[in-house]
Design a protein around this motif. Structure first.
Motif, PDB file in Angstrom:
ATOM      1  N   LEU A  40       0.853  -1.178   0.000  1.00  0.00           N
ATOM      2  CA  LEU A  40       0.000   0.000   0.000  1.00  0.00           C
ATOM      3  C   LEU A  40       0.891   1.231   0.000  1.00  0.00           C
ATOM      4  CD1 LEU A  40      -3.000   0.840   0.225  1.00  0.00           C
ATOM      5  CD2 LEU A  40      -2.665   0.929   2.698  1.00  0.00           C
ATOM      6  N   TYR A  41       0.609   2.141  -0.924  1.00  0.00           N
ATOM      7  CA  TYR A  41       1.386   3.369  -1.040  1.00  0.00           C
ATOM      8  C   TYR A  41       0.468   4.577  -0.938  1.00  0.00           C
ATOM      9  CZ  TYR A  41       5.023   0.288  -2.765  1.00  0.00           C
ATOM     10  OH  TYR A  41       5.946  -0.716  -2.878  1.00  0.00           O
ATOM     11  N   ILE A  42       1.038   5.658  -0.441  1.00  0.00           N
ATOM     12  CA  ILE A  42       0.310   6.924  -0.355  1.00  0.00           C
ATOM     13  C   ILE A  42       0.877   7.852  -1.410  1.00  0.00           C
ATOM     14  CG2 ILE A  42      -0.256   8.909   1.092  1.00  0.00           C
ATOM     15  CD1 ILE A  42       0.250   7.079   3.547  1.00  0.00           C
ATOM     16  N   GLU A  43       0.022   8.236  -2.367  1.00  0.00           N
ATOM     17  CA  GLU A  43       0.447   9.229  -3.349  1.00  0.00           C
ATOM     18  C   GLU A  43       0.433  10.598  -2.686  1.00  0.00           C
ATOM     19  OE1 GLU A  43      -2.198   8.951  -6.698  1.00  0.00           O
ATOM     20  OE2 GLU A  43      -0.893   7.500  -7.696  1.00  0.00           O
ATOM     21  N   HIS A  44       1.448  11.369  -2.930  1.00  0.00           N
ATOM     22  CA  HIS A  44       1.570  12.722  -2.377  1.00  0.00           C
ATOM     23  C   HIS A  44       1.433  12.726  -0.851  1.00  0.00           C
ATOM     24  CE1 HIS A  44       1.338  13.975  -6.512  1.00  0.00           C
ATOM     25  NE2 HIS A  44       0.143  13.399  -6.632  1.00  0.00           N
ATOM     26  N   PRO A  45       2.293  11.967  -0.166  1.00  0.00           N
ATOM     27  CA  PRO A  45       2.203  11.895   1.304  1.00  0.00           C
ATOM     28  C   PRO A  45       2.387  13.249   1.990  1.00  0.00           C
ATOM     29  CG  PRO A  45       4.242  10.896   0.515  1.00  0.00           C
ATOM     30  CD  PRO A  45       3.418  11.209  -0.693  1.00  0.00           C
TER      31      PRO A  45
ATOM     32  N   TYR B  45      -4.605   0.120   9.711  1.00  0.00           N
ATOM     33  CA  TYR B  45      -5.722  -0.516   9.009  1.00  0.00           C
ATOM     34  C   TYR B  45      -5.310  -1.092   7.662  1.00  0.00           C
ATOM     35  CZ  TYR B  45      -8.982   1.262  12.484  1.00  0.00           C
ATOM     36  OH  TYR B  45      -9.655   1.503  13.660  1.00  0.00           O
ATOM     37  N   LYS B  46      -4.024  -1.270   7.464  1.00  0.00           N
ATOM     38  CA  LYS B  46      -3.490  -1.673   6.165  1.00  0.00           C
ATOM     39  C   LYS B  46      -4.168  -2.912   5.591  1.00  0.00           C
ATOM     40  CE  LYS B  46       0.523  -3.252   3.662  1.00  0.00           C
ATOM     41  NZ  LYS B  46       1.854  -3.812   3.740  1.00  0.00           N
ATOM     42  N   THR B  47      -4.277  -3.973   6.362  1.00  0.00           N
ATOM     43  CA  THR B  47      -4.821  -5.219   5.800  1.00  0.00           C
ATOM     44  C   THR B  47      -6.262  -5.042   5.335  1.00  0.00           C
ATOM     45  OG1 THR B  47      -5.382  -6.046   8.002  1.00  0.00           O
ATOM     46  CG2 THR B  47      -3.277  -6.757   7.063  1.00  0.00           C
ATOM     47  N   ARG B  48      -7.040  -4.279   6.064  1.00  0.00           N
ATOM     48  CA  ARG B  48      -8.425  -4.047   5.650  1.00  0.00           C
ATOM     49  C   ARG B  48      -8.485  -3.124   4.429  1.00  0.00           C
ATOM     50  NH1 ARG B  48     -11.530  -3.321  11.440  1.00  0.00           N
ATOM     51  NH2 ARG B  48     -10.803  -5.277  12.345  1.00  0.00           N
ATOM     52  N   ILE B  49      -7.615  -2.127   4.377  1.00  0.00           N
ATOM     53  CA  ILE B  49      -7.570  -1.234   3.211  1.00  0.00           C
ATOM     54  C   ILE B  49      -7.177  -2.021   1.972  1.00  0.00           C
ATOM     55  CG2 ILE B  49      -6.408   0.754   2.165  1.00  0.00           C
ATOM     56  CD1 ILE B  49      -6.118   1.878   5.068  1.00  0.00           C
ATOM     57  N   VAL B  50      -6.162  -2.872   2.101  1.00  0.00           N
ATOM     58  CA  VAL B  50      -5.722  -3.696   0.969  1.00  0.00           C
ATOM     59  C   VAL B  50      -6.872  -4.582   0.497  1.00  0.00           C
ATOM     60  CG1 VAL B  50      -4.183  -5.598   0.288  1.00  0.00           C
ATOM     61  CG2 VAL B  50      -3.259  -3.615   1.520  1.00  0.00           C
TER      62      VAL B  50
ATOM     63  N   ASP C 250     -12.228  -7.195  -1.948  1.00  0.00           N
ATOM     64  CA  ASP C 250     -12.329  -8.419  -1.170  1.00  0.00           C
ATOM     65  C   ASP C 250     -12.690  -8.088   0.280  1.00  0.00           C
ATOM     66  OD1 ASP C 250     -12.222 -11.169  -0.739  1.00  0.00           O
ATOM     67  OD2 ASP C 250     -10.081 -11.143  -0.262  1.00  0.00           O
ATOM     68  N   TYR C 251     -13.599  -7.152   0.451  1.00  0.00           N
ATOM     69  CA  TYR C 251     -14.011  -6.705   1.780  1.00  0.00           C
ATOM     70  C   TYR C 251     -15.508  -6.433   1.722  1.00  0.00           C
ATOM     71  CZ  TYR C 251     -13.769  -4.139   6.219  1.00  0.00           C
ATOM     72  OH  TYR C 251     -13.923  -3.725   7.519  1.00  0.00           O
TER      73      TYR C 251
ATOM     74  N   THR D 242      -6.866  -4.126  15.753  1.00  0.00           N
ATOM     75  CA  THR D 242      -6.398  -5.511  15.583  1.00  0.00           C
ATOM     76  C   THR D 242      -6.179  -5.895  14.126  1.00  0.00           C
ATOM     77  OG1 THR D 242      -8.676  -6.315  15.494  1.00  0.00           O
ATOM     78  CG2 THR D 242      -7.620  -6.258  17.666  1.00  0.00           C
ATOM     79  N   CYS D 243      -6.513  -5.001  13.209  1.00  0.00           N
ATOM     80  CA  CYS D 243      -6.530  -5.303  11.767  1.00  0.00           C
ATOM     81  C   CYS D 243      -5.330  -6.090  11.272  1.00  0.00           C
ATOM     82  CB  CYS D 243      -6.606  -4.024  10.953  1.00  0.00           C
ATOM     83  SG  CYS D 243      -7.907  -2.927  11.442  1.00  0.00           S
ATOM     84  N   ASN D 244      -4.142  -5.652  11.599  1.00  0.00           N
ATOM     85  CA  ASN D 244      -2.936  -6.266  11.050  1.00  0.00           C
ATOM     86  C   ASN D 244      -2.531  -7.555  11.771  1.00  0.00           C
ATOM     87  OD1 ASN D 244      -2.723  -4.233   9.114  1.00  0.00           O
ATOM     88  ND2 ASN D 244      -1.526  -2.935  10.478  1.00  0.00           N
ATOM     89  N   TYR D 245      -3.354  -7.991  12.700  1.00  0.00           N
ATOM     90  CA  TYR D 245      -3.053  -9.207  13.461  1.00  0.00           C
ATOM     91  C   TYR D 245      -4.115 -10.287  13.267  1.00  0.00           C
ATOM     92  CZ  TYR D 245      -0.093  -5.669  15.436  1.00  0.00           C
ATOM     93  OH  TYR D 245       0.799  -4.634  15.581  1.00  0.00           O
TER      94      TYR D 245
END
Length: 144
Positions: A24-29, A43-48, A54-55, A117-120
């Motif tokens: 996951l990348y942020i354009e114009h951080p 929240y990376k795993t849920r965003i991905v 797939d959510y 807990t998203c990433n776990y």
């Protein structure tokens, strides 16, 4: 927090969240605050999953319910805390499942109870979460 809202918030600031495989990348951080970047990481795993289509809304309902239950245990003030407390006082099985869920999340690296807990999460934690969610919905549909 729903990943759809996170993606929308980033876009409104001119910083799209971009998926490259599972990265996951942020354009114009430079357009966002560091606190928002931290939310994206948490929240990376849920965003991905969301960006991969797939959510589902059902999964979100399960995750949101688990977040509320864990917030209850941490002592975060929420409107539904009394209802959660009443339910858990009447459902020993759900209480045991929540404890098993917490142990499983801990085994997966979740150490800070105030951290999402998203990433776990994995297939086992989702199984516990789904069963807890179903028990909660059954209890509340009875009008308790």
């Amino acid at each position: 927090m729903h990943p759809k809202q996170i993606v929308s918030d980033f876009q409104s600031m001119g910083s799209s969240l971009v998926l490259d495989s599972d990265d996951l990348y942020i354009e114009h951080p430079e357009n966002i605050y560091p606190e928002l970047e931290e939310i994206a990481k948490q929240y990376k795993t849920r965003i991905v999953a969301y960006l991969k289509n797939d959510y589902s809304d059902q999964e979100h309902n399960i995750f949101q319910t688990m977040d509320k239950i864990l917030n209850f245990y941490v002592g975060i003030e929420q409107d539904m805390n009394k209802k959660i407390n009443d339910w858990l006082n009447h459902d020993d099985t759900a209480t045991k499942l929540i404890m098993k869920l917490c142990v499983e999340l801990s085994n997966n690296g979740w150490k800070n109870p105030k951290e999402p807990t998203c990433n776990y999460e994995d297939i086992n934690t989702f199984k516990f979460s789904k069963e807890i969610y179903e028990r909660a919905m059954a209890y509340f549909k009875k009008g308790a």
